[in-house]
Design a protein around this motif. Structure first.
Motif, PDB file in Angstrom:
ATOM      1  N   MET B 391       0.892  -1.107   0.179  1.00 27.17           N
ATOM      2  CA  MET B 391      -0.186   0.310  -0.046  1.00 27.17           C
ATOM      3  C   MET B 391       0.838   1.442  -0.178  1.00 27.17           C
ATOM      4  SD  MET B 391      -2.472  -0.901   2.542  1.00 27.17           S
ATOM      5  CE  MET B 391      -3.917  -2.914   2.790  1.00 27.17           C
ATOM      6  N   PRO B 392       0.523   2.203  -0.320  1.00 23.50           N
ATOM      7  CA  PRO B 392       1.085   3.529  -0.541  1.00 23.50           C
ATOM      8  C   PRO B 392       1.105   4.176   0.538  1.00 23.50           C
ATOM      9  CG  PRO B 392      -1.201   4.210  -1.664  1.00 23.50           C
ATOM     10  CD  PRO B 392      -0.886   2.373  -0.867  1.00 23.50           C
ATOM     11  N   ASP B 393       2.636   4.859   1.753  1.00 27.33           N
ATOM     12  CA  ASP B 393       2.700   5.176   2.240  1.00 27.33           C
ATOM     13  C   ASP B 393       1.668   6.393   2.623  1.00 27.33           C
ATOM     14  OD1 ASP B 393       4.179   3.644   3.411  1.00 27.33           O
ATOM     15  OD2 ASP B 393       6.195   4.388   2.739  1.00 27.33           O
ATOM     16  N   GLY B 394       0.985   6.336   4.066  1.00 27.36           N
ATOM     17  CA  GLY B 394       0.135   7.691   4.272  1.00 27.36           C
ATOM     18  C   GLY B 394      -1.029   7.877   4.466  1.00 27.36           C
ATOM     19  N   SER B 395      -1.467   6.327   3.010  1.00 23.02           N
ATOM     20  CA  SER B 395      -2.792   5.779   3.061  1.00 23.02           C
ATOM     21  C   SER B 395      -3.519   5.417   4.633  1.00 23.02           C
ATOM     22  CB  SER B 395      -2.967   4.780   1.941  1.00 23.02           C
ATOM     23  OG  SER B 395      -3.306   3.055   2.591  1.00 23.02           O
ATOM     24  N   TRP B 396      -4.957   6.144   4.375  1.00 22.25           N
ATOM     25  CA  TRP B 396      -5.613   6.154   5.285  1.00 22.25           C
ATOM     26  C   TRP B 396      -5.225   4.625   6.422  1.00 22.25           C
ATOM     27  CZ3 TRP B 396     -10.517   3.386   5.958  1.00 22.25           C
ATOM     28  CH2 TRP B 396     -10.392   3.826   7.264  1.00 22.25           C
ATOM     29  N   LEU B 397      -6.130   3.486   5.466  1.00 18.28           N
ATOM     30  CA  LEU B 397      -6.276   2.455   4.910  1.00 18.28           C
ATOM     31  C   LEU B 397      -4.516   1.853   6.568  1.00 18.28           C
ATOM     32  CD1 LEU B 397      -8.178  -0.633   5.754  1.00 18.28           C
ATOM     33  CD2 LEU B 397      -7.037  -0.801   3.045  1.00 18.28           C
ATOM     34  N   LYS B 398      -3.500   1.766   5.667  1.00 13.81           N
ATOM     35  CA  LYS B 398      -2.255   1.385   6.161  1.00 13.81           C
ATOM     36  C   LYS B 398      -1.963   1.968   7.126  1.00 13.81           C
ATOM     37  CE  LYS B 398       2.160   0.713   5.164  1.00 13.81           C
ATOM     38  NZ  LYS B 398       3.317   1.200   3.805  1.00 13.81           N
ATOM     39  N   ALA B 399      -2.130   3.139   7.612  1.00 11.93           N
ATOM     40  CA  ALA B 399      -2.058   3.292   8.995  1.00 11.93           C
ATOM     41  C   ALA B 399      -3.080   2.911   9.905  1.00 11.93           C
ATOM     42  CB  ALA B 399      -2.609   4.981   9.093  1.00 11.93           C
ATOM     43  N   HIS B 400      -4.274   2.505   9.588  1.00  8.51           N
ATOM     44  CA  HIS B 400      -5.936   2.445  10.494  1.00  8.51           C
ATOM     45  C   HIS B 400      -4.484   0.651  10.828  1.00  8.51           C
ATOM     46  CE1 HIS B 400      -8.938   2.196  12.423  1.00  8.51           C
ATOM     47  NE2 HIS B 400      -9.433   0.590  11.676  1.00  8.51           N
ATOM     48  N   LEU B 401      -4.272   0.214   9.802  1.00  2.00           N
ATOM     49  CA  LEU B 401      -4.475  -1.298  10.041  1.00  2.00           C
ATOM     50  C   LEU B 401      -2.951  -1.167  10.611  1.00  2.00           C
ATOM     51  CD1 LEU B 401      -4.682  -3.191   6.590  1.00  2.00           C
ATOM     52  CD2 LEU B 401      -5.828  -3.317   8.587  1.00  2.00           C
ATOM     53  N   LEU B 402      -1.750  -0.514  10.860  1.00  2.00           N
ATOM     54  CA  LEU B 402      -0.997  -0.791  11.860  1.00  2.00           C
ATOM     55  C   LEU B 402      -0.998  -0.086  13.343  1.00  2.00           C
ATOM     56  CD1 LEU B 402       1.526   0.922   9.247  1.00  2.00           C
ATOM     57  CD2 LEU B 402       1.463  -1.762  10.165  1.00  2.00           C
ATOM     58  N   ASP B 403      -1.975   0.509  13.022  1.00  2.48           N
ATOM     59  CA  ASP B 403      -2.752   0.944  14.416  1.00  2.48           C
ATOM     60  C   ASP B 403      -2.848   0.046  15.129  1.00  2.48           C
ATOM     61  OD1 ASP B 403      -1.251   3.261  14.440  1.00  2.48           O
ATOM     62  OD2 ASP B 403      -3.266   4.493  13.916  1.00  2.48           O
ATOM     63  N   GLY B 404      -3.627  -0.984  14.556  1.00  5.08           N
ATOM     64  CA  GLY B 404      -4.993  -1.667  14.974  1.00  5.08           C
ATOM     65  C   GLY B 404      -4.308  -2.986  15.203  1.00  5.08           C
ATOM     66  N   ALA B 405      -2.961  -3.577  15.221  1.00 10.85           N
ATOM     67  CA  ALA B 405      -1.991  -3.857  15.325  1.00 10.85           C
ATOM     68  C   ALA B 405      -2.017  -4.502  17.439  1.00 10.85           C
ATOM     69  CB  ALA B 405      -0.292  -4.431  15.251  1.00 10.85           C
ATOM     70  N   ALA B 406      -2.603  -3.180  18.112  1.00 12.60           N
ATOM     71  CA  ALA B 406      -2.093  -3.828  19.033  1.00 12.60           C
ATOM     72  C   ALA B 406      -3.245  -4.491  19.355  1.00 12.60           C
ATOM     73  CB  ALA B 406      -2.311  -1.743  19.665  1.00 12.60           C
ATOM     74  N   GLN B 407      -4.074  -4.382  19.379  1.00 15.01           N
ATOM     75  CA  GLN B 407      -5.678  -4.805  18.818  1.00 15.01           C
ATOM     76  C   GLN B 407      -5.590  -6.475  18.922  1.00 15.01           C
ATOM     77  OE1 GLN B 407      -6.976  -3.188  20.898  1.00 15.01           O
ATOM     78  NE2 GLN B 407      -6.466  -0.980  20.977  1.00 15.01           N
ATOM     79  N   MET B 408      -4.589  -6.997  18.367  1.00 13.44           N
ATOM     80  CA  MET B 408      -5.055  -8.011  18.000  1.00 13.44           C
ATOM     81  C   MET B 408      -4.668  -9.165  18.743  1.00 13.44           C
ATOM     82  SD  MET B 408      -4.528  -8.347  14.505  1.00 13.44           S
ATOM     83  CE  MET B 408      -3.446  -9.220  13.571  1.00 13.44           C
ATOM     84  N   ARG B 409      -4.336  -8.959  19.995  1.00 16.68           N
ATOM     85  CA  ARG B 409      -4.637 -10.187  20.921  1.00 16.68           C
ATOM     86  C   ARG B 409      -5.861 -10.802  21.247  1.00 16.68           C
ATOM     87  NH1 ARG B 409      -0.993  -6.539  25.545  1.00 16.68           N
ATOM     88  NH2 ARG B 409       0.565  -7.296  24.626  1.00 16.68           N
ATOM     89  N   LEU B 410      -6.018  -9.545  21.426  1.00 17.35           N
ATOM     90  CA  LEU B 410      -7.250 -10.289  22.174  1.00 17.35           C
ATOM     91  C   LEU B 410      -8.194 -11.059  20.817  1.00 17.35           C
ATOM     92  CD1 LEU B 410      -8.731  -6.218  23.249  1.00 17.35           C
ATOM     93  CD2 LEU B 410      -8.165  -8.194  24.584  1.00 17.35           C
ATOM     94  N   LEU B 411      -8.281 -10.463  20.068  1.00 13.65           N
ATOM     95  CA  LEU B 411      -8.429 -11.606  18.533  1.00 13.65           C
ATOM     96  C   LEU B 411      -8.151 -12.732  18.707  1.00 13.65           C
ATOM     97  CD1 LEU B 411     -10.463 -10.513  16.431  1.00 13.65           C
ATOM     98  CD2 LEU B 411      -8.270 -10.350  15.065  1.00 13.65           C
ATOM     99  N   THR B 412      -6.641 -12.969  19.068  1.00 12.79           N
ATOM    100  CA  THR B 412      -6.002 -14.251  18.428  1.00 12.79           C
ATOM    101  C   THR B 412      -6.591 -14.915  20.083  1.00 12.79           C
ATOM    102  OG1 THR B 412      -3.423 -12.760  18.436  1.00 12.79           O
ATOM    103  CG2 THR B 412      -4.169 -14.717  18.486  1.00 12.79           C
ATOM    104  N   MET B 413      -6.679 -14.041  21.312  1.00 12.04           N
ATOM    105  CA  MET B 413      -7.124 -14.999  22.554  1.00 12.04           C
ATOM    106  C   MET B 413      -8.202 -15.688  22.597  1.00 12.04           C
ATOM    107  SD  MET B 413      -4.530 -14.449  24.189  1.00 12.04           S
ATOM    108  CE  MET B 413      -3.149 -14.379  23.390  1.00 12.04           C
TER     109      MET B 413
END
Lengths: 337, 432
Positions: B391-413
């Protein structure tokens, strides 16, 4: 006389109106819990997060509508977005049922096992919501802010105290009344509703009379999706949307359902209002009400607040314990008994 | 210990050693220490759920009480605060206790009827008002003493290791009171009741500033191990570190963490041995008999309620002990960090994944799930980094997805729990 009226207005403004709105939101949440308990026979820990999920879909749709310039005038746009939110949540819940709950239902596992399974579902839903919309506060209320503002009320009545009714509070109550009426009509009058009640009362007899259990379960999940989404959206409109607060709503919602008698829809509604009025009443500082009512000599020095607002959990909980000890089946007969 | 157990524990060891090689030994020891604490919590829950089938979702409350015990036992007393309102606060607490006892006595002694209900309610309300009248000035005085650094009563100033058993005792006391009221309820009612209690405990820790400093946190708790700074200034230590080829700063942090690790491991082993002995003993068999068929056990003359209360108190005490150890490791009590997802439901994932009813399973689940909980975030970041790379740098989706990584642990658990429940419902190490 004027003093008494002023006292009443203060009471209405800070206790009655907020508690009625909050009670309606809790009642809708508790109805969802109680339906799951009556039909699917387990306690769904994921209910708070279901409410958050429904509210989230509705918020996205609202933003889309707002972006397209569509609005409801004085009413919040979110009402227009509700059907989409309900549909999205229904799809999620039906998918969850298909993938997860159906397997355990077929094996007829103990209810506590389903409770543990719903802990897993809660984690996933919570993660999904936080992943998609983030953990921050989201405001999505628009339209007219007040039905009647404190100043208008004062000008209108000439009293010293004002009574403000927010649009969201009015909408909460009106929506809740409509939803509850529709739900009861559905359960009491339609064939499907009757089959659901039959299934809840006696599963084996219902199966013998040719009721399709999978259909009953599907319809239950759809109803639960509608109730949870509406409760979630109304709560979000009235306060604000934050995934974590929805998780914390679990406790008052469950308290409402249990106080009323798990599995009993009327009980869920009464329970919602009992919890809401106690929570608001016990944590409200009655100083200003008493100032109007008592002669000056008797006026209280303190705030006349039984408990700090941070202890509102304690109120739900205390009521819960009292009811469980003295009337284990809840105020109304619970199907659990 | 059979092959399967040995293999799975070896896997956990490998994961932690792998962390040490890849991310550094400090990270590995951090995971190990909290893993040991988690294993202990999960042992406590296993006592309640695995042995006796009690569904407790108030673990967070007991863990937090353990943390409170560390403050009460080990912090030095704030003498000015004691002088300002200590006696009055104690009197207030005593008054509260007297009220509750009086209400219970009235309930037991008076004849059933409306009079009794009115008397008890009146006693409670009058007691609450009196309690607040006595307590409020004391609280104001205590919290007024230098609020920026103290503003609370402080503790007893005893060695911090004493706080660990004290944490267990405090949690056990709370569990006894809770058990007296809530046990005997159906499983789902007990769940909601314990959930409520844990929220109340946290609310008390957050708001009773005179006791815990509330959200201002108590920092700088005494430690059972030396300070890093002291070690770095110790010529002997520096020389030995140099012999091993490690710089003194790293060596001191490793030394401290290893010290905690040894202490925690010792406690865990003691509790594990006791739990294992209990499980094998007639008492353990009776517990499981009650769990599997209450009616039959009652018919054999077993006192279900008393046994449930006993095991509920024991399991909660272990959770309190673990909570005290955790707060000691953190060096501070921060009431706002207690979240039910992390301190209640995550422990449940550990117990279920490890294998309820099996003590080794509980320990394994605690260590393994804790490892996942810590490592899922960087893994998620890495994964999303790959997904978003095109994805191009600075795209909204990219930033959002990278921010969301912190929430992955709940999903994984959640996914881990659901998968284990579906395909291996008795856990990795099933009950034997």
């Amino acid at each position: 006389m004027i003093d008494a009226l002023n006292a009443l207005v203060v009471l209405a403004n800070f206790v009655i109106v907020p508690a009625v709105a909050y009670g309606a939101q809790l009642a809708l949440g508790a109805l969802g819990v109680t339906l799951i308990f009556a039909i699917l026979r387990f306690t769904n820990i994921a209910h708070g997060d279901t409410m958050a999920f429904g509210a989230m879909i509705t918020i996205f749709t609202t933003w889309g509508l707002q972006g397209a310039g569509i609005s409801l005038g004085p009413l919040p746009t979110a009402l227009l977005a509700l059907p989409v939110g309900i549909a999205g949540t229904a799809l999620l819940l039906l998918g969850t049922d298909r993938l997860i709950y159906r397997f355990y239902r077929a094996k007829k596992v103990a209810p506590v096992m389903l409770l543990i399974v719903s802990v897993g579902v809660m984690f996933v839903m919570n993660g999904l919501v936080r992943f998609i919309i983030g953990v921050d506060d989201q405001r999505f209320a628009d339209g007219e802010r007040f039905i009647i503002s404190a100043r208008t009320f004062r000008d209108l009545t000439g009293l010293d105290e004002g009574l403000a009714i927010r649009t969201t509070q009015g909408i909460t109550v009106v929506t809740a009344v409509i939803v509850v009426a529709a739900l009861f009509w559905f359960l009491d009058r339609t064939r499907t509703g009757k089959s659901m009640r039959a299934y809840s009362d006696n599963e084996d007899l219902a199966l013998l009379s040719g009721i399709n259990p999978e259909r009953v379960v599907t319809i239950t999940w759809i109803l639960v999706a509608a109730l949870a989404t509406i409760a979630g959206v109304l709560y979000g409109l009235d306060k604000s949307f934050k995934p974590f607060t929805y998780f914390q709503l679990l406790l008052p919602v469950f308290a409402a359902a249990i106080v009323g008698g798990l599995g009993n829809p009327v009980g869920a509604i009464v329970g919602g209002f009992v919890i809401a009025f106690s929570e608001v009443g016990v944590t409200y500082a009655f100083k200003r009400v008493l100032e109007y009512l008592l002669p000056e000599a008797l006026e209280p020095d303190g705030l006349v607040q039984l408990l700090g607002t941070d202890y509102k959990f304690a109120v739900s909980f205390a009521i819960l314990v009292v009811v469980l000890i003295f009337r284990p089946t809840g105020l109304y007969r619970s199907t659990a008994a | 210990m059979n092959m399967r157990e040995a293999g799975l524990f070896a896997l956990v060891a490998l994961l932690i050693v792998g962390t040490g090689v890849v991310q550094g030994w400090n990270s590995a020891l951090l995971i190990l220490n909290m893993g040991l604490v988690s294993a202990l919590m999960s042992l406590g829950v296993n006592l309640q759920w695995g042995f006796a089938g009690l569904f407790n979702v108030g673990i967070m409350g007991f863990v937090a009480l353990g943390g409170l015990a560390v403050v009460i036992v080990s912090m030095p007393p704030v003498t000015e605060a004691w002088a300002a309102g200590g006696a009055r606060a104690l009197a207030g607490l005593a008054l509260g206790a007297v009220t509750v006892v009086a209400a219970i006595l009235a309930w037991r002694r008076m004849a059933k009827g409306r009079m009794r209900a009115l008397a008890v309610a009146g006693l409670l309300v009058a007691g609450l008002l009196a309690y607040r009248a006595v307590m409020a000035p004391a609280v104001g005085a205590i919290e007024g003493v230098d609020p920026a650094v103290s503003g609370y009563l402080g503790g007893l100033g005893l060695p911090v290791l004493l706080a660990w058993p004290a944490g267990g005792l405090l949690a056990a006391g709370a569990a006894w009171i809770i058990g007296k009221t809530a046990l005997g309820l159906r499983a789902d009612y007990l769940a909601i009741a314990t959930l409520g209690i844990s929220e109340i405990v946290i609310a008390i820790l957050k708001n009773e500033d005179w006791l815990t400093r509330g959200v201002k946190n108590v920092v700088g708790l005494p430690r059972p191990v030396p300070n890093e700074i002291d070690l770095q200034q110790d010529a002997d230590f520096v020389a030995r570190a140099a012999d091993l080829g490690i710089d003194p700063v790293t060596a001191s942090t490793l030394y401290i963490k290893a010290g905690y690790g040894l202490l925690f491991a010792a406690v865990l082993i003691v509790v594990l041995v006791l739990a294992q002995l209990a499980l094998r003993s007639p008492w353990g068999r009776m517990m499981r008999a009650i769990r599997d068929n209450e009616t039959a056990a009652a018919a054999m003359g077993k006192n279900i309620t008393a046994r449930h209360l006993q095991v509920f108190v024991l399991g909660s005490a272990v959770c309190g002990l673990a909570g005290a150890m955790m707060t000691t490791l953190d060096g501070q009590l921060t009431p706002s960090t207690y979240q039910p997802l992390r301190y209640t439901f995550l422990i449940w994932v550990m117990v279920i994944v490890g294998g309820s009813g099996n003590n080794f399973g509980a320990v394994l689940g605690g260590m393994l799930i804790w490892f996942l909980w810590v490592q899922v975030e960087p893994m998620g970041q890495w994964l999303l980094g790959i997904v978003t790379a095109p994805m191009p740098d600075g795209s909204w989706l990219k930033a959002h997805l990278l921010d969301g990584a912190a929430q992955m642990r709940l999903l994984t658990m959640g996914l881990v729990l659901l998968l284990v429940l579906r395909f291996s419902p008795r856990g990795l190490l099933p009950e034997r």
